[in-house]
Enzyme design. Structure first.
Site, PDB file in Angstrom:
ATOM      1  N   TYR A 438       0.935  -1.089   0.001  1.00 52.73           N
ATOM      2  CA  TYR A 438       0.016  -0.072  -0.065  1.00 52.73           C
ATOM      3  C   TYR A 438       0.718   1.413  -0.070  1.00 52.73           C
ATOM      4  O   TYR A 438       2.030   1.428   0.310  1.00 52.73           O
ATOM      5  CB  TYR A 438      -1.055   0.047   1.043  1.00 52.73           C
ATOM      6  CG  TYR A 438      -0.641  -0.052   2.381  1.00 52.73           C
ATOM      7  CD1 TYR A 438       0.539   0.322   3.032  1.00 52.73           C
ATOM      8  CD2 TYR A 438      -1.743  -0.464   3.435  1.00 52.73           C
ATOM      9  CE1 TYR A 438       0.684   0.433   4.306  1.00 52.73           C
ATOM     10  CE2 TYR A 438      -1.383  -0.432   5.000  1.00 52.73           C
ATOM     11  CZ  TYR A 438      -0.126   0.147   5.313  1.00 52.73           C
ATOM     12  OH  TYR A 438      -0.058  -0.293   6.645  1.00 52.73           O
ATOM     13  N   GLU A 439       0.214   2.328  -0.488  1.00 51.36           N
ATOM     14  CA  GLU A 439       0.932   3.708  -0.327  1.00 51.36           C
ATOM     15  C   GLU A 439       1.947   3.626  -1.535  1.00 51.36           C
ATOM     16  O   GLU A 439       2.881   4.176  -1.609  1.00 51.36           O
ATOM     17  CB  GLU A 439       1.540   4.043   0.854  1.00 51.36           C
ATOM     18  CG  GLU A 439       1.471   5.710   1.291  1.00 51.36           C
ATOM     19  CD  GLU A 439       0.433   6.242   1.187  1.00 51.36           C
ATOM     20  OE1 GLU A 439      -0.732   5.921   1.583  1.00 51.36           O
ATOM     21  OE2 GLU A 439       0.352   7.256   0.359  1.00 51.36           O
ATOM     22  N   GLY A 440       1.660   3.044  -2.581  1.00 52.10           N
ATOM     23  CA  GLY A 440       2.367   2.675  -3.783  1.00 52.10           C
ATOM     24  C   GLY A 440       3.448   1.462  -3.447  1.00 52.10           C
ATOM     25  O   GLY A 440       4.211   1.515  -2.754  1.00 52.10           O
TER      26      GLY A 440
END
Lengths: 594, 249
Positions: A438-440
Site C-alpha cells: 500500500y501507499e504505492g
C-alpha cells in the site's frame, strides 16, 4: 515484556544521525529540545508498551462488520483509542493553530515507530487521521478547516483517504466516482471506494472521509479529479452532529494481516448522494493527495522497520530461552540456548543491522523533510527538498521489502514454533506484508526513483549523496574501520555505475531502466544504509572515551556496523550486475510464453 | 491545602540490575532510570486530591544528582505545580532524606507530605516514618485509601491482618502502597507544559542539613544461583533426603 521501545537506539538515531538539535533550531521549532523529546518519547514508550502492545494479538482477531453497516473495532481498541485521544497523542503532529503541538516531523515519526511496533493495525487510525488533517490544512478553505480540524486534531473524529476504486488502483486516472453540484456550494457524491483503511468503526464520534471524485464537466484522466470532504455524520452550524450522511461500509475485506484495522468497501450515494464539500479548487484533487505523499510514504517506511523491530525483539527473547543441541564444535553434549549457534547469530545480526540502518535512514529523511519545510535559507530548503524526494521511495521501498525478509527470519529463528499462530511471530510476517504494497507498491516507488528522482535531474541528488558516502569512507579508513571503508567504497562505486546507467537509458530505452528499477532501489537502500552505519560507527568510536559513555551500547554499534558492511554491502555488486547487464532477459520472454 | 510529594530517581523496574565487579554497589551506569513506582502513586494521589478540590497546590521534591530534574519534570507532567531539587552527588540514606524533607517542609509548610512507602532500589521503607518523627507529625503508612477532611485525614493501611483505618490530625505524613491508585498515562500537552513550570534548586548545605552517610555498605553480591534439583525414586527416599541432606525434618 511483550514490546520494549528501543529507547537508546531511537535516541542515538535521532540525536546523532538525524541531528535533532539542529532540527530544533529551525524557525518555529524553538520550543523543541532534546530534553523535551526525551520526555515525550519516554511517555510515548510507556503508552506503546502498556496500552497498545498488549492488545495487538487480540486485534488480530479482527473488527466485526454487521448487516446494519456498522463496524465494531477489535476487542480493546475502542478503549485504547479513547486513552490515545485523552493523552493527546494525535496532536503530536497536528498543526498548532488547531490544537496540535506542531512538533517536527522527525519527533512525530520517532513516536510513530513505537505505535507501529506495538500495534501496527491500531497505528493506522491515527496515521490516516493525520494524513487527512494535513490535506485539509494545506488545501481546504478556512471555513472547512474551522469545522473539521479542531476535532480531528484531538482525535475525537478520525479521518480516511478514499482513493482506490476497483478499476483504479495504482492508476488513479481511472477514478469514476461522481460529484454533482447541488447549488448551495455542496456536492452530491456517489460511487464505490475500496481498500479504505479504518473506513468505518465505532471508536470515534465522526469519521471524515476525503474522497476523490469527478465533476460532471471534468476532463478525462488525472487532471479531472477533485477532492471532497464527506463526513459520516453531517456537522451542524454549532458544531454538533446532525443526520447520518449517505455513505456506508458495505463490507470489510478479508485480509492476510493487519486484521485489527478494518479495511472497508465504502458505498457513497446509495440513497441519492452523499453530501460532500470541495477541498481547494476543482480538478486539482490528485495533486493535493500528492502533497501528503512524502509524509505518508515515509510513515509506511517507518511501519516496515517498526514491525521488523518487534519481530527482532521476539526472536532475541526466544533465541536466549530455547535450548537445543550442543554448541557447534563442543565436546559437551549438553544443549545450549540457540543464540549460541552461529547461524542463529547470523540471522539475528541480519535483522538487527538492517533495522538500525533503516531507522537511521528514515530519521535522516524526516530531518530533511523538516529542513525542507523550515530552513530559513532558500537554497538549503531546496537542497533538502530534493534530498527528501530522492530518499522517500528508498525508505518506503527498501524498509518494507526488507520487513518481509526480517519478519520471516524472525519466524525462522523460532523454527516450527514460529509457524504456529499461538507463538505470535506469524502475525508480524502477515502484518508486515502489506507495507510493501500500500501507499504505492515497491515497483511504483522504484519507477518514481529512477524517473522523477534520478533521471529527470541527471542523477544530481544521487551523486551528491554518493559524495557524502565517499567522505564517510575516508573517515572510516582513517579510523581503522578497514572492511567498512572498503565495502562502502565498493558499494558507492556500484551505485554510481547504476546511476549512470539509469540516467543514460531512461530517456532512450525506458523499459531497460525500468526492468532494473527495484534492484536499483534496493541497491541504493543498502548503500545508504551502509553509509548510516558507517557514520554510526564513527560516532560510537568517538564517544567511547567520553565520561559516563555507555560502553556496551557503543561497542555493539560498531560491531553491528561491521556486520552490515561485511554481510549486506557486498550485495550491491550482484544487484549492479543485474541492473546494468540483466535488463534484456527480464523482457526477452514473450508474454504469451509465461 | 498544600501537598508536598517526594520522588526518587531509581533504576527502572524493568532493568535487571548487575553488581559492580568490585562488589561495592549495583552498577547504575547507563541503565534506564525512572521515578520510583511508589512515588508515582504518591504523585498520582496528590493530583487526584487536587482534582477533587481537596488540595490547592502540589510541590514535588527530589534529592540527588542533577538528572533528578527529569524525574521532577515527569511529576510536573503528571500534574504537580512546581518542583524543588535538592541537588547533591552525595550518597543519600533515609535519615538524610528525612532531614532534608523536614527542612523543605519547614519552608513550604504543607499540610500533607506524601511519599512512596519505599524505593525499589534499597527497599529501606524508612524515609516517611523518619520524616514524620522529625516533623513531629502523625503518620499513615502503607496507605491503600485516603480520605482528606478539613483538619484530619483518614488513612486506610494495608497491615498483616488486613486493612486498618486510622484518623490523623493534619499536617501528617502518608506513605503510599501499591493499591492506593493506578498512575495515569501522562498527556502530551502536559509534557509540553511541564517544561515551563517552575523548578527551584537548592542544596543540603543551603538547607543546613548534614547528609553524611551513617551506614557503611560492606559488600554487595548477586543472589546465589539456584542449583539444579535431583529426582528421587519414591516417597521414602524423599523423606530420607529431607531428613539427612536438607535437615528440615
Amino acid at each position: 515484556m511483550i514490546y520494549q521501545a528501543p529507547a537508546k537506539e531511537i535516541r542515538f538515531a535521532l540525536n546523532e544521525l538525524a541531528e535533532l538539535p539542529a532540527v530544533c533550531s529551525l524557525p518555529g521549532y524553538e520550543d523543541c529540545s532534546v530534553e523535551l523529546v526525551d520526555a515525550i518519547l519516554e511517555e510515548g514508550a510507556k503508552f506503546a508498551e502498556g496500552v497498545l502492545a498488549p492488545i495487538n494479538k487480540q486485534g488480530d482477531k479482527g473488527a466485526k462488520w454487521s448487516p446494519d453497516f456498522t463496524v465494531t473495532a477489535a476487542e480493546g481498541f475502542k478503549e485504547a483509542w479513547q486513552q490515545y485521544v485523552e493523552a493527546g497523542w494525535v496532536g503530536l503532529r497536528a498543526p498548532a493553530e488547531f490544537g496540535g503541538q506542531g512538533l517536527p516531523a522527525l519527533v512525530a515519526l520517532a513516536a510513530e515507530e513505537m505505535w507501529c511496533s506495538a500495534n501496527l493495525a491500531f497505528s493506522l487510525a491515527p496515521m490516516l487521521t493525520l494524513g487527512a488533517i494535513e490535506a485539509i490544512n494545506h488545501h481546504a478553505s478556512d471555513e472547512l478547516k474551522a469545522i473539521y480540524l479542531p476535532r480531528m486534531s484531538t482525535g475525537e473524529w478520525t479521518g480516511t483517504m478514499n482513493l482506490t476504486e476497483p478499476q483504479a488502483g495504482s492508476d488513479l486516472a481511472q477514478v469514476r466516482s461522481k460529484a454533482i453540484p447541488v447549488g448551495d456550494g455542496s456536492y452530491q457524491i456517489s460511487g464505490q471506494k475500496i481498500f479504505i483503511t479504518w473506513g468505518e468503526h465505532d471508536m470515534a464520534d465522526n469519521i471524515v472521509h476525503l474522497v476523490l471524485a469527478r465533476l460532471p464537466d471534468a476532463p478525462a484522466g488525472v487532471k479531472g479529479i477533485s477532492l471532497f470532504i464527506v463526513p459520516k455524520f453531517m456537522v451542524n452550524a454549532d458544531g454538533s452532529l446532525g443526520a447520518r450522511n449517505d455513505v456506508r461500509c458495505v463490507s470489510l475485506e478479508h485480509k492476510l494481516g493487519i486484521h485489527g484495522s478494518p479495511t472497508a468497501v465504502m458505498s457513497f450515494g446509495d440513497e441519492g448522494g452523499a453530501i460532500g464539500y470541495l477541498v481547494g479548487e476543482a480538478n486539482k484533487g490528485l495533486g493535493y493527495m500528492f502533497t501528503m505523499m512524502n509524509h505518508a510514504r515515509l510513515g509506511v517506511g517507518i511501519e516496515g522497520m517498526a514491525v521488523s523491530e518487534r519481530a527482532y525483539q521476539k526472536a532475541v527473547e526466544y533465541a536466549r530461552d530455547r535450548v537445543q543441541s550442543r554448541a557447534v564444535g563442543s565436546p559437551d553434549p549438553a544443549g545450549v540456548a540457540i543464540i549460541q549457534h552461529p547461524d542463529v547469530r547470523r540471522m539475528l545480526m541480519t535483522m538487527r543491522a538492517q533495522i538500525e540502518a533503516q531507522r537511521a535512514l528514515a530519521f535522516y529523511a524526516a530531518a530533511a523533510l523538516d529542513r525542507a519545510a523550515r530552513h530559513p535559507v532558500a537554497s538549503e530548503a531546496a537542497r533538502n527538498q530534493a534530498l527528501v524526494n530522492f530518499l522517500i521511495p528508498i525508505v518506503k521501498g527498501w524498509n518494507t521489502e526488507q520487513a518481509n525478509e526480517i519478519t520471516s527470519l524472525g519466524m525462522q529463528i523460532h523454527g516450527g514454533m514460529g509457524y504456529i499462530e499461538e507463538t505470535g511471530v506469524a502475525q508480524y510476517c502477515r502484518d508486515a506484508r502489506i507495507t510493501a504494497i500500500y501507499e504505492g507498491t515497491t515497483g511504483i516507488q522504484a519507477l518514481d526513483l529512477i524517473g522523477r528522482k534520478t533521471a529527470s535531474e541527471n542523477g544530481a541528488t544521487a551523486r551528491w549523496l554518493l559524495e557524502e558516502v565517499r567522505s564517510t569512507v575516508a573517515k572510516l579508513a582513517a579510523a581503522g574501520f578497514d572492511s567498512m571503508a572498503a565495502n562502502l567504497e565498493a558499494a558507492a562505486k556500484d551505485a554510481e555505475r547504476c546511476v549512470d546507467f539509469i540516467v543514460g537509458t531512461f530517456a532512450s530505452q525506458p523499459a531497460l531502466a525500468a526492468a532494473g528499477s527495484v534492484p536499483f532501489l534496493k541497491l541504493m537502500g543498502i548503500t545508504l544504509g551502509g553509509w548510516m552505519m558507517g557514520r554510526a560507527a564513527l560516532i560510537a568510536k568517538a564517544q567511547q572515551g567520553d565520561e559516563g559513555a555507555d560502553a556496551d551500547f557503543l561497542a555493539a554499534k560498531q560491531i553491528t556496523a561491521r556486520f552490515y558492511a561485511e554481510h549486506l554491502l557486498p550485495q550491491t555488486g550482484g544487484l549492479a550486475a543485474a541492473i546494468v547487464s540483466g535488463a534484456d532477459s527480464v523482457l526477452a520472454l514473450d508474454a504469451a510464453l509465461f | 491545602m498544600k501537598a508536598l510529594v517526594a520522588v526518587k530517581r531509581v533504576v527502572d523496574y524493568n532493568v535487571k540490575v548487575r553488581v559492580k565487579a568490585d562488589g561495592t554497589d549495583v552498577d547504575v551506569a547507563n541503565v534506564k532510570m525512572s521515578m520510583n513506582p511508589f512515588d508515582e502513586i504518591a504523585v498520582e494521589e496528590a493530583v487526584r486530591l487536587k482534582e477533587a478540590g481537596k488540595v490547592s497546590e502540589i510541590v514535588v521534591v527530589s534529592m540527588g544528582v542533577k538528572q533528578c530534574e527529569e524525574t521532577l519534570r515527569t511529576a510536573l507532567a503528571m500534574g504537580a505545580d512546581r518542583a524543588i531539587l535538592v541537588e547533591t552527588d552525595a550518597e543519600l540514606q533515609p535519615l538524610a532524606v528525612a532531614k532534608l524533607l523536614k527542612a523543605v517542609a519547614d519552608k513550604e509548610q504543607p499540610q500533607l507530605l506524601i511519599v512512596g512507602k519505599q524505593a525499589i532500589d534499597d527497599d529501606a521503607n524508612q524515609t516517611g516514618q523518619m520524616a514524620a518523627a522529625l516533623l513531629g507529625w502523625g503518620q499513615g503508612t502503607f496507605a491503600s485509601k485516603v480520605d482528606v477532611a478539613a483538619e484530619t485525614i483518614d488513612v486506610t493501611r494495608e497491615v498483616d491482618g488486613g486493612l486498618e483505618t486510622i484518623k490523623l490530625r493534619l499536617p501528617a505524613v502518608v506513605t503510599t502502597d501499591l493499591r492506593l491508585n493506578e498512575p495515569r498515562y501522562v498527556k502530551l500537552p502536559n509534557i509540553m507544559a511541564a517544561k515551563k513550570k517552575p523548578l527551584d534548586k537548592t542544596t543540603p548545605a543551603d538547607l543546613g542539613v548534614d547528609v553524611a552517610p551513617r551506614l557503611k555498605t560492606l559488600k554487595v553480591a548477586e543472589p546465589a544461583k539456584r542449583s539444579a534439583g535431583i529426582k528421587v525414586a519414591n516417597a521414602a527416599e524423599l523423606v530420607a533426603k529431607l531428613k539427612n541432606d536438607a535437615k528440615v525434618l
